[in-house]
Design a protein around this motif. Structure first.
Motif, PDB file in Angstrom:
ATOM      1  N   ARG A  80       0.825  -1.211   0.000  1.00  0.00           N
ATOM      2  CA  ARG A  80       0.000   0.000   0.000  1.00  0.00           C
ATOM      3  C   ARG A  80       0.855   1.256   0.000  1.00  0.00           C
ATOM      4  O   ARG A  80       0.424   2.316  -0.415  1.00  0.00           O
ATOM      5  N   GLU A  99      -2.294   6.128  -7.866  1.00  0.00           N
ATOM      6  CA  GLU A  99      -3.612   6.760  -7.673  1.00  0.00           C
ATOM      7  C   GLU A  99      -4.735   5.753  -7.918  1.00  0.00           C
ATOM      8  O   GLU A  99      -5.708   5.696  -7.154  1.00  0.00           O
ATOM      9  N   ARG A 102      -5.202   3.696  -5.011  1.00  0.00           N
ATOM     10  CA  ARG A 102      -5.359   4.495  -3.786  1.00  0.00           C
ATOM     11  C   ARG A 102      -4.219   4.231  -2.795  1.00  0.00           C
ATOM     12  O   ARG A 102      -4.418   4.095  -1.590  1.00  0.00           O
ATOM     13  N   HIS A 119      -1.864  11.434  -3.582  1.00  0.00           N
ATOM     14  CA  HIS A 119      -1.280  10.114  -3.333  1.00  0.00           C
ATOM     15  C   HIS A 119       0.247  10.131  -3.381  1.00  0.00           C
ATOM     16  O   HIS A 119       0.863   9.083  -3.598  1.00  0.00           O
ATOM     17  N   GLU A 311      -4.892   6.309   3.502  1.00  0.00           N
ATOM     18  CA  GLU A 311      -5.683   7.453   3.986  1.00  0.00           C
ATOM     19  C   GLU A 311      -5.322   7.786   5.432  1.00  0.00           C
ATOM     20  O   GLU A 311      -5.162   8.940   5.802  1.00  0.00           O
TER      21      GLU A 311
END
Ligand code: ACM
Length: 386
Positions: A80, A99, A102, A119, A311
């Motif tokens: 990630r 992107e 994510r 990102h 996030e």
């Protein structure tokens, strides 16, 4: 089973720095610094008792391979967080993949600015943190500039920004010449010819990678005197100097937030650890320093939120501070770039960077050069000085 346990238990991160190809010399310093930071964290027991496990590929300085390996890292390896890229062409190849998944890319390289991705965390210098100071410094002594660069996006854009600064400071850009990314000595014949014909005061080089030593050697072979007409650059680091040798390097100038020769305890600690791991001759560069502190910054955020969910990591990076080897750095939540400490150094006869200008201020990143002034780039800094 062991593998399974490892892959479940560890924080798996993607690492994409070239071990072969035109910019591998500098990218290997970034890879080494990333692995050093991972080793430091793992030696202290990892993050929340889980070690960090780097998944590495060699994208060979090729944007297409960068993109393909980024796809693989997100789709197959299920990472990630991605740490990597030197050339802007490779960042631009990788970002759409990051992107789409994510994810979050940590990019530890100076670049041309004029970019924002939610990102991406940019930990190298934007033009207001290196080009601006270099222009200001050079314009106090030199007036007539000749630009020479490698043939790709960073040099075009970086030269455009530098030309604005030079003109603002009442200097003149005599010419702008591009050579192939993998130049031969012949490619620099026309550059040497133009230098002889136009007699600039200073050369601004945006040549990157292995072409750098070809330029500096051709310059010396042509009999030019670096004391009178230096080459100034943002991409000539300790790594390229190691390739070109001390004779070709002497007298030339670089602007960067970090040099191997910095004398602060934090810088010395980093350089000592790096050389203990990779050998006394292993070059330590500003791009390596950014690779090192960004890994630490990222995992401070992971430790805070207990997750590598991009996030959540992003949320915990906002305003995050870290005592980096260059000084205390901070991610700017307005633009995902980093507050950095500009410096300028000149190469001595031993090929070592000696600082010639250290304003001692931390500069807020301004990737779109909203404040385009040679004089007020540090106005808000006293407030932010730690
Ligand atoms: C670069 O291409 N950002 C050096």
């Amino acid at each position: 089973m062991g593998l399974m346990e490892n892959s479940v238990g560890a924080w798996r991160v993607g690492v994409l720095f070239s071990q072969t190809g035109v910019t591998s010399t500098i990218e290997r310093t970034q890879l080494n610094a990333t692995l050093l930071a991972i080793e430091e964290i793992n030696a202290r027991g990892g993050i929340l008792e889980r070690p960090i496990e780097p998944i590495l590929y060699d994208p060979a300085s090729d944007p297409k391979k960068f993109r393909a390996f980024a796809e693989r890292l997100f789709q197959v390896d299920r990472i990630r967080l991605l740490f990597g890229c030197y050339m802007s062409s490779t960042r631009k190849a990788v970002l759409p993949v990051v992107e789409a998944h994510r994810g979050l890319l940590f990019y530890p390289t100076l670049y041309e600015g004029f970019e924002y991705s939610r990102h991406c965390i940019y930990t190298g210098a934007a033009p207001n943190q290196n080009s601006l100071q270099l222009a200001k410094f050079l314009l106090s002594a030199y007036n007539r500039f000749l630009f020479v660069g490698s043939n790709y996006v960073y040099p075009y854009e970086s030269n455009r920004v530098m030309a604005d600064f030079v003109v603002q400071g009442k200097g003149k850009v005599l010419d702008e010449i591009y050579v192939p990314l993998r130049p031969t000595p012949d490619d620099f014949d026309k550059v040497i010819h133009r230098i002889k014909k136009t007699s600039p005061d200073v050369i601004f080089s945006t040549v990157v990678g292995s072409g750098t030593s070809v330029l500096y050697r051709a310059y010396r072979a042509a009999g030019f005197d670096s004391a009178r007409m230096p080459i100034a650059s943002l991409t000539t680091s300790e790594a390229e100097v190691a390739e070109m040798g001390t004779e070709a390097a002497e007298g030339h100038i670089t602007a960067a937030p970090f040099f191997e020769t910095l004398s602060s305890p934090a810088a010395k600690r980093f350089v000592t650890s790096f050389k203990e791991k990779y050998g006394a001759d292993a070059p330590v560069t500003a791009c390596a320093e950014a690779a090192y502190f960004q890994l630490h910054l990222a995992f401070r955020a992971v430790a805070k939120c207990g997750s590598d969910d991009p996030e959540q990591v992003l949320g915990n990076l906002r305003d995050a501070e870290f005592d980096a080897p260059q000084g205390r750095v901070r991610v700017d939540p307005e633009n995902n770039h980093t507050f950095l400490w500009p410096r300028i150094a000149r190469l001595d006869r031993h090929g070592r960077f000696q600082t010639v200008w250290n304003p001692g201020v931390r500069v807020k990143p301004d990737p779109y050069c909203v404040v385009q002034s040679l004089d007020d780039w540090s106005v808000e800094l006293p407030l932010l000085h730690p």
